[in-house]
Design an enzyme around this catalytic site. Structure first.
Site, PDB file in Angstrom:
ATOM      1  N   HIS A 183       0.864  -1.179   0.000  1.00 15.21           N
ATOM      2  CA  HIS A 183       0.000   0.000   0.000  1.00 15.21           C
ATOM      3  C   HIS A 183       0.901   1.228   0.000  1.00 15.21           C
ATOM      4  O   HIS A 183       2.031   1.193   0.488  1.00 15.21           O
ATOM      5  CB  HIS A 183      -0.866  -0.033   1.268  1.00 15.21           C
ATOM      6  CG  HIS A 183      -1.934   0.995   1.350  1.00 15.21           C
ATOM      7  ND1 HIS A 183      -1.680   2.300   1.693  1.00 15.21           N
ATOM      8  CD2 HIS A 183      -3.281   0.906   1.161  1.00 15.21           C
ATOM      9  CE1 HIS A 183      -2.808   2.979   1.721  1.00 15.21           C
ATOM     10  NE2 HIS A 183      -3.802   2.166   1.394  1.00 15.21           N
ATOM     11  N   ASP A 224       3.226  -4.704   8.083  1.00 13.22           N
ATOM     12  CA  ASP A 224       1.963  -3.977   7.949  1.00 13.22           C
ATOM     13  C   ASP A 224       0.839  -5.001   8.061  1.00 13.22           C
ATOM     14  O   ASP A 224       0.608  -5.791   7.150  1.00 13.22           O
ATOM     15  CB  ASP A 224       1.940  -3.262   6.603  1.00 13.22           C
ATOM     16  CG  ASP A 224       0.611  -2.556   6.323  1.00 13.22           C
ATOM     17  OD1 ASP A 224      -0.353  -2.738   7.093  1.00 13.22           O
ATOM     18  OD2 ASP A 224       0.541  -1.835   5.315  1.00 13.22           O
ATOM     19  N   GLN A 240      -4.381  -5.297   6.742  1.00 12.35           N
ATOM     20  CA  GLN A 240      -5.326  -6.189   6.064  1.00 12.35           C
ATOM     21  C   GLN A 240      -5.359  -7.580   6.679  1.00 12.35           C
ATOM     22  O   GLN A 240      -6.251  -8.379   6.383  1.00 12.35           O
ATOM     23  CB  GLN A 240      -4.973  -6.296   4.576  1.00 12.35           C
ATOM     24  CG  GLN A 240      -5.141  -5.003   3.817  1.00 12.35           C
ATOM     25  CD  GLN A 240      -6.583  -4.559   3.716  1.00 12.35           C
ATOM     26  OE1 GLN A 240      -7.494  -5.386   3.625  1.00 12.35           O
ATOM     27  NE2 GLN A 240      -6.814  -3.262   3.732  1.00 12.35           N
ATOM     28  N   LYS A 287     -10.373  -1.559  10.525  1.00 12.64           N
ATOM     29  CA  LYS A 287     -10.409  -2.730   9.649  1.00 12.64           C
ATOM     30  C   LYS A 287     -10.986  -3.959  10.359  1.00 12.64           C
ATOM     31  O   LYS A 287     -11.385  -4.912   9.705  1.00 12.64           O
ATOM     32  CB  LYS A 287      -9.005  -3.076   9.152  1.00 12.64           C
ATOM     33  CG  LYS A 287      -8.261  -1.960   8.469  1.00 12.64           C
ATOM     34  CD  LYS A 287      -8.712  -1.724   7.053  1.00 12.64           C
ATOM     35  CE  LYS A 287      -7.764  -0.756   6.360  1.00 12.64           C
ATOM     36  NZ  LYS A 287      -8.187  -0.421   4.997  1.00 12.64           N
ATOM     37  N   CYS A 336      -4.772   2.348  -3.691  1.00 16.80           N
ATOM     38  CA  CYS A 336      -3.541   2.869  -3.080  1.00 16.80           C
ATOM     39  C   CYS A 336      -2.393   1.876  -3.244  1.00 16.80           C
ATOM     40  O   CYS A 336      -1.579   1.685  -2.332  1.00 16.80           O
ATOM     41  CB  CYS A 336      -3.747   3.215  -1.608  1.00 16.80           C
ATOM     42  SG  CYS A 336      -4.829   4.630  -1.348  1.00 16.80           S
TER      43      CYS A 336
END
Length: 439
Positions: free
Chosen positions: A156, A233, A236, A259, A397
């Site tokens: 991202h 990261d 997600q 999220k 993104c």
């Protein structure tokens, strides 16, 4: 699977400070005691799913952008402002103490959820982007010209741009771990990139654009062999799995609350104690100081060193509520059900002539990015919105991914544990009608 385990039953009372339980009706946790994964009961927890959009029942397949909120999260947010609303860590009065206790209980919930070794390794942020920028800014103190930062081709923008800015400031070099046609990182090429010049590797656990699940545990081990730190990261990943930061052995792990059924504007940075002690503060202000004079300021101990100013108190507290909610359902149950949705939707979409799916990794989660030959993704997204179907269109993104495939963007359908196969059928029917209109 019986979810009403004794461990779950005791967490509510044992984790709550006694004064929170006795002195207020404020409730941030709720035991659901569901005997099995019941999709209709789960859907009943989400009031937004009952509404109509453009006169049609809402079909919400934009979970990769943000998840919907269960009633318990909505109620907890309201109750905070109705019954406690006070600043934390600063007052001797009762409301301030109650707010502080509830905020720190949530930090403890998060520590247990991600299996951090220490409570002070959990830093509240405004979201994943904030956490990445905090670490990237701090690494400016450690990098020099000739050093290297590795990012992956699947990132991202939030996990690309801060590192580009860091390299511009320090003279370090940004290198990219390449991907293949299936949307998987090429591990042999990753290992070739690693060297004694590598100072930090940053990679997502799951791609927001393609749903690819990266082998981050193995990647972390390889990076550590050459002395590099690793930031994962997890934005997600956290809606679909329960991360174990000690098992992964990552140095940093970042994610956002919105999220995983929590509020917007709140997130978490996990960092190993040794790294957090080495990093300089990202922001200056109240809360992050021990002493201040005009001659010199000394900084507070962890975690407050990185939590300058008044935080998103309600968001921090209610993030704990959301995590408790998801743990009551069970992440194994969530993963199994979402896999069913992924397989079902993939089969349905592959049967549509001219439709191509991007991202066919062997390991992936419930995200499908696709295009229809000769039709712009925006046009399809606009038409099916009229049918009440929410999908995301564009580059998500993640422009480098789209550049790799030589496309302007995709239609992305991202499924959550509260979605159904019936909703997938509605989307497929709407897609077929849109294709007929636009062909």
């Amino acid at each position: 699977m019986n979810l009403s385990k004794s461990k779950n039953k005791r967490t509510i009372n044992n984790r709550y400070p006694k004064n929170v339980i006795e002195n207020t009706t404020f409730v941030f946790r709720k035991i659901l005691n569901r005997p099995m994964f019941d999709i209709q009961k789960i859907r009943a927890d989400f009031p937004i799913l009952t509404q109509k959009v453009n006169g049609k029942p809402l079909v919400y397949f934009d979970n990769g952008a943000t998840s919907q909120k269960p009633q318990v999260v909505i109620d907890a947010t309201s109750k905070y402002y109705q019954e406690i609303n006070a600043n934390i860590h600063r007052g001797v009065h009762t409301l301030s103490q109650l707010a502080t206790d509830a905020y720190e209980v949530s930090r403890k919930t998060i520590q247990e959820h991600i299996h951090a070794a220490h409570l002070h390794e959990v830093i509240f942020t405004s979201g994943t982007t904030h956490g990445i920028n905090l670490v990237a800014n701090g690494f400016a103190a450690f990098l020099k010209p000739g050093d290297e930062v590795l990012v992956s081709a699947l990132e991202h923008h939030s996990n690309i741009v801060p590192w580009q800015m860091l390299c511009e400031r320090t003279g370090a070099t940004l290198k990219v771990i390449p991907m293949n046609e299936a949307g998987e990182l090429i591990q042999s090429e990753y290992e070739k990139l690693l060297s004694e010049k590598t100072k930090i590797v940053t990679v997502n656990q799951i791609s927001n654009a393609l749903g690819t699940i990266n082998p981050v545990k193995q990647m972390i081990a390889k990076a550590h062999e050459c002395g590099a730190a690793v930031l994962i990261d997890g934005a997600q990943a956290v809606p679909h799995l329960r991360p174990d930061v000690q098992d992964l052995d990552c140095d940093f792990y970042v994610f956002s609350g919105h999220k995983l059924c929590g509020p917007t504007g709140i997130g978490v940075l996990y960092g190993k104690e040794a790294w957090l002690n080495k990093l300089p503060p990202y922001q200056g202000g109240g809360e992050m100081i021990a002493t201040v004079t005009f001659e010199k300021t000394t900084y507070a101990a962890l975690p407050h060193k990185f939590e300058a100013g008044t935080p998103n108190i309600a968001g921090g507290i209610v993030l704990g509520t959301a995590i408790d909610y998801l743990n009551e359902i069970g992440f194994e149950n969530i993963a199994a059900y979402e896999t069913e949705l992924l397989v079902y939707a993939t089969q349905k979409l592959e049967a549509i002539p001219g439709l191509k799916i991007f991202g066919t990794a062997k390991e992936k989660t419930s995200v499908i990015s696709f295009n229809v030959e000769g039709i712009h993704p925006y046009d399809i997204g606009t038409i099916i919105d009229k049918k009440g179907i929410a999908v995301r269109t564009g580059h998500h993104c993640a422009q480098p991914i789209m550049d790799y495939y030589k496309i302007p963007g995709t239609i992305r359908a991202s499924f959550a544990f509260y979605n159904t196969k019936e909703e997938i059928n509605v989307m497929v029917e709407a897609l077929q009608k849109a294709i007929q209109m636009l062909s």
